[in-house]
Design a protein around this motif. Sequence first.
Motif, mmCIF file in Angstrom:
data_model
loop_
_atom_site.group_PDB
_atom_site.id
_atom_site.type_symbol
_atom_site.label_atom_id
_atom_site.label_comp_id
_atom_site.label_asym_id
_atom_site.label_seq_id
_atom_site.Cartn_x
_atom_site.Cartn_y
_atom_site.Cartn_z
ATOM 1 N N TRP A 15 -49.858 31.490 -28.027
ATOM 2 C CA TRP A 15 -48.894 31.588 -26.932
ATOM 3 C C TRP A 15 -49.352 30.706 -25.767
ATOM 4 N N GLN A 160 -49.842 41.707 -20.262
ATOM 5 C CA GLN A 160 -48.564 41.564 -20.935
ATOM 6 C C GLN A 160 -48.135 40.098 -20.957
ATOM 7 N N TYR A 161 -47.392 39.741 -21.986
ATOM 8 C CA TYR A 161 -46.795 38.410 -22.029
ATOM 9 C C TYR A 161 -45.741 38.346 -20.926
ATOM 10 N N PRO A 162 -45.658 37.229 -20.217
ATOM 11 C CA PRO A 162 -44.627 37.115 -19.185
ATOM 12 C C PRO A 162 -43.228 37.216 -19.783
ATOM 13 N N GLU A 163 -42.323 37.784 -19.017
ATOM 14 C CA GLU A 163 -40.939 37.868 -19.474
ATOM 15 C C GLU A 163 -40.171 36.598 -19.149
ATOM 16 N N ASP A 164 -40.651 35.832 -18.183
ATOM 17 C CA ASP A 164 -39.992 34.585 -17.815
ATOM 18 C C ASP A 164 -40.155 33.578 -18.940
ATOM 19 N N PRO A 165 -39.155 32.713 -19.118
ATOM 20 C CA PRO A 165 -39.304 31.671 -20.136
ATOM 21 C C PRO A 165 -40.402 30.687 -19.760
ATOM 22 N N ASN A 168 -44.904 28.922 -17.805
ATOM 23 C CA ASN A 168 -45.329 29.945 -16.855
ATOM 24 C C ASN A 168 -46.581 29.448 -16.133
#
Length: 170
Positions: A15, A160-165, A168
């Motif tokens: 990721w 947590q993985y960011p929710e933004d596309p 980042n």
Amino acid sequence: MLCDDIRFLTERAIWETENLMKCVPDRLWHKRYDAIPMWKYLYHMMYSMDRWYINPCDPDYRDPDFHMPGLNDLNVIPGNETVERAQLEEYLAHIRRKIGDYLDALTDDELTEAPQGCDMSRMRLIMGQIRHWHRHMGIVYGFIIADDGKWPYVLNMCGQYPEDPMPNYY
């Protein structure tokens, strides 16, 4: 189970690799650092992931279609050859699937064994590749930070993985 930990950390690293690649501005993609274009640092890192994470001695290994001799070697200064972002994005997707399939089938007992034709254990290959992989990610992070003043996002151990596309940044 060790393989679960390896899988967890490898997924996070992939990721981060994808995010890092998306953080490279178009104007820096071909910019040279010590005579080497940015894309070549990324390709070198990814080629090693593809080749060394599982088995560098695999007789069935095939270079990506766009590969040419010396393209992965940071000691070879490229002339006019280039690798475009879309090619590396497709290559990373291939690596993600390949490593994911490998880790899904890998057992803890197999970590101490060497893959066919190789003189290193699977654990050494994986750990060595994660070391190499992150070293080169750090170099690319440094180039982006120096040129743009932006810090690409890094997942911490349990964040947590960011929710933004993507991309980042911090």
